[in-house]
Enzyme design. Structure first.
Site, short mmCIF file in Angstrom:
data_model
loop_
_atom_site.label_atom_id
_atom_site.label_comp_id
_atom_site.label_asym_id
_atom_site.label_seq_id
_atom_site.Cartn_x
_atom_site.Cartn_y
_atom_site.Cartn_z
N CYS A 135 -9.43 -35.91 13.64
CA CYS A 135 -8.57 -34.96 14.35
C CYS A 135 -9.42 -34.02 15.22
O CYS A 135 -10.27 -33.31 14.70
CB CYS A 135 -7.73 -34.15 13.37
SG CYS A 135 -6.65 -32.99 14.22
N GLN A 193 -3.44 -38.31 3.08
CA GLN A 193 -4.60 -37.92 3.88
C GLN A 193 -4.97 -36.45 3.68
O GLN A 193 -4.13 -35.56 3.78
CB GLN A 193 -4.36 -38.16 5.37
CG GLN A 193 -5.66 -38.01 6.14
CD GLN A 193 -5.50 -38.08 7.64
OE1 GLN A 193 -4.80 -37.27 8.23
NE2 GLN A 193 -6.17 -39.02 8.27
N ASN A 207 -6.90 -48.61 15.22
CA ASN A 207 -5.88 -47.63 15.62
C ASN A 207 -6.07 -47.29 17.10
O ASN A 207 -7.19 -47.18 17.56
CB ASN A 207 -5.98 -46.37 14.76
CG ASN A 207 -5.11 -45.23 15.28
OD1 ASN A 207 -5.59 -44.12 15.48
ND2 ASN A 207 -3.84 -45.49 15.48
C1 LIG Z 1 2.19 -36.05 16.34
C2 LIG Z 1 0.84 -36.55 15.94
C3 LIG Z 1 0.24 -36.06 14.79
C4 LIG Z 1 -0.98 -36.56 14.36
N1 LIG Z 1 -1.51 -36.12 13.18
C5 LIG Z 1 -2.62 -36.73 12.68
C6 LIG Z 1 -3.07 -36.44 11.36
O1 LIG Z 1 -2.48 -35.65 10.62
N2 LIG Z 1 -4.19 -37.08 10.93
C7 LIG Z 1 -4.87 -38.00 11.70
O2 LIG Z 1 -5.87 -38.57 11.24
N3 LIG Z 1 -4.44 -38.30 12.95
C8 LIG Z 1 -3.33 -37.71 13.43
N4 LIG Z 1 -2.85 -38.08 14.66
C9 LIG Z 1 -3.53 -39.17 15.39
C10 LIG Z 1 -2.87 -40.52 15.09
O3 LIG Z 1 -2.93 -40.82 13.72
C11 LIG Z 1 -3.56 -41.65 15.88
O4 LIG Z 1 -4.91 -41.68 15.52
C12 LIG Z 1 -3.46 -41.45 17.39
O5 LIG Z 1 -2.20 -40.98 17.79
C13 LIG Z 1 -3.78 -42.75 18.11
O6 LIG Z 1 -2.84 -43.75 17.78
P1 LIG Z 1 -1.70 -44.24 18.82
O7 LIG Z 1 -2.44 -44.63 20.08
O8 LIG Z 1 -1.02 -45.37 18.12
O9 LIG Z 1 -0.82 -43.06 19.08
C14 LIG Z 1 -1.64 -37.57 15.12
C15 LIG Z 1 -1.04 -38.05 16.29
C16 LIG Z 1 0.19 -37.57 16.70
C17 LIG Z 1 0.82 -38.13 17.93
#
Ligand SMILES: Cc1cc2nc3c(=O)[nH]c(=O)nc-3n(C[C@H](O)[C@H](O)[C@H](O)COP(=O)(O)O)c2cc1C
Length: 498
Positions: free
Chosen positions: A231, A202, A332
């Site tokens: 993000c 990514q 997601n």
């Molecule tokens: C520790 C952490 C780091 C993340 N870093 C990124 C990232 O680098 N790129 C991205 O697109 N989303 C990032 N996210 C968002 C997750 O990919 C995801 O979209 C979000 O947590 C929702 O999914 P969930 O409900 O399963 O947690 C991050 C989330 C967390 C918790």
């Protein structure tokens, strides 16, 4: 007696007043909800790898294998604030002029042909999978390998900013085969050929040229490139990257087009929902037309907090657009593995779900049979892989701090023992020290790698990948100046990589 009656009456009056002004009363609740909808950073603090802003180091005193529920001391009861989406939170039917226009524009876009029709030697299969989300800090190599070990179909790397990876040198550890992209001493991204058929890199970018250049740097080690458009953290949005791209769709599309033209691996994109449903559909239709092979939608808007329930039912519309185009759409948000995968499929129509925090809490959520106990089964594997891959203690400690205790019957250890283990973790200064204190045998990394290798080779994707690379030419996409620098250094590892 009279005094007693007076006191009781006063108490009743006080109670009535409390109810009238309590935030949970019907009068004040909407206001409270509005306040909760203010922007918040997503997940824990960012962001080690490849970004210019670095996270706070883990605080030793708070380190825990299982933070919340391991402490036996009485905890203040946390208010449960996940709210269900309600009608009126978004508009399914176009209501404003803008939404009507977006709905029409979406249909018009859908009637147009693909902008770029590409075929790839190795087509990635994005459908029918539980996949690991991109996660800064939590998505390091050992975490991705563990997710694959437990059954993740694909793994996304944490976002790495274009400028961070451009100009990085690539070296290969002759002993383990681990590939490191680094600038001087600092590793920017680490991978292993074992994950190549399943790994998607990514990129964070707000510049089409830089994004393409960054993608070219890592192309030889990945099976796909993804653009982060979701993000909401200031370090990403302030420079126009991440969720900021949702407000500059023309730029977002230009970046995708540029990457699509630059690399010979499939390209995908990860977005969040926009406030309006028709606007989201329109944006999705434009992205789907570019030639990307997958669109992942984090089913929260930019302003929603992670603890607010993901709005799955808004995804069905987007999945339908994807079906009309023949492009996969991944759901997601709040995925928990096998436990709710069927529900996600039913509610969204998406066949794949991307897991972030549930996989961060226990990487074995990918198992079709359900997770295994973190402490007795996952942690020993993690420590062995960490030792073998020479992953930094800081990263491993961070991962361990995200793990949650497995509920009974998976784990039956007492609270007192958990507390003890937390203390062991917070005191430890290395993988070796922690393993010794937990009585975990190290030195199993190679065996685990071989086991993982066998598991992955048995998957149908492996055969497709092997067939696609047979006879393909090995190209070195590194910029000329990097190659020169490597030659000057005479680095043995780099020579081994050549
Ligand atoms: C520790 C952490 C780091 C993340 N870093 C990124 C990232 O680098 N790129 C991205 O697109 N989303 C990032 N996210 C968002 C997750 O990919 C995801 O979209 C979000 O947590 C929702 O999914 P969930 O409900 O399963 O947690 C991050 C989330 C967390 C918790």
């Amino acid at each position: 007696m009279l005094f007693g009656r007076l006191t009781a009456a006063l108490n009743r009056l006080r109670l009535a007043m409390t109810v009238a002004v309590h935030p949970a009363s019907p009068i004040t609740e909407p206001a409270a909800k509005r306040m909760r909808l203010s922007p918040e950073m997503e997940g824990p603090q960012p962001a080690a790898i490849g970004t210019t802003v670095f996270p706070k180091p883990p605080n030793d005193s708070t380190a825990s294998l299982a933070t919340a529920s391991t402490d036996s001391s009485p905890q203040p009861k946390k208010k449960k604030s996940r709210r269900s989406p309600k009608a009126g939170d978004w508009s399914i039917v176009p209501t404003s002029e803008q939404e009507v226009a977006s709905a029409a524009a979406c249909e018009e876009t859908m009637s147009l042909p693909f902008e770029l029709e590409r075929s790839y030697a190795h087509e990635l299969v994005y459908s029918n999978k539980l996949v690991l989300a991109p996660m800064v800090r939590s998505g390091v190599l050992p975490a991705r390998l563990l997710s694959l070990y437990y059954g993740a179909g694909l793994v996304w790397t944490p976002e790495i900013v274009d400028k961070a990876i451009i100009g990085a040198q690539r070296s290969v550890d002759p002993e383990t085969g681990i590939v490191t992209y680094h600038k001087g001493q600092g590793a920017i991204w680490t991978t292993h050929p074992i994950e190549k058929p399943f790994v998607i890199f990514q990129i964070g970018s707000s510049d089409p040229k830089l994004a393409a250049e960054a993608a070219k740097v890592v192309e030889q080690d990945v099976s796909g490139i993804d653009l982060n458009c979701g993000c909401p953290k200031p370090f990403s949005t302030h420079s126009g990257m991440g969720a900021a791209l949702l407000s500059t769709p023309d730029l977002l599309l230009d970046i995708l087009r540029s990457v699509l033209r630059a690399v010979d691996v499939p390209v995908s994109c990860k977005i969040r929902l926009l406030a309006g449903q028709q606007d989201t559909r329109h944006l999705a239709s434009r992205i789907l037309r570019t030639g990307v092979r997958n669109l992942t939608v984090h089913c929260r808007t930019r302003d929603m907090r992670p603890r607010e329930r993901a709005i799955w039912d808004r995804l069905r519309d987007i999945v339908e657009l994807g079906e009309r185009r023949g492009v996969n759409v991944i759901c997601n948000g709040d995925g928990e593995g096998a436990v709710n995968w069927e529900k996600i499929k039913e509610e969204t129509g998406a066949s794949s779900a991307m897991l972030a925090r549930s996989a961060e809490n226990n990487p074995s959520v990918f198992r079709p049979e359900g997770p295994v106990d973190n402490l007795t089964q996952v942690v020993p594997r993690l420590l062995n892989i960490a030792e073998y891959t020479k992953c930094s203690w800081g990263s491993i400690k961070f991962l361990l701090m995200q793990y949650r205790p497995s509920p009974p019957p998976l784990s039956t250890i007492s609270r007192a023992r958990r507390k003890e283990l937390n203390e062991v973790l917070s005191r430890a200064k290395s993988v070796e020290e922690l393993a010794e204190n937990l009585k975990i045998e190290l030195g199993q990394g190679k065996t685990l790698f071989d086991e993982l290798d066998a598991k992955l080779r048995a998957r149908p994707e492996w055969a497709v990948w092997e067939a696609s690379r047979a006879g393909s030419e090995v190209v070195d996409p590194k910029p000329a100046e990097v190659q020169e620098a490597q030659a000057e250094e005479g680095n043995v590892l780099l020579a081994a990589a050549a």
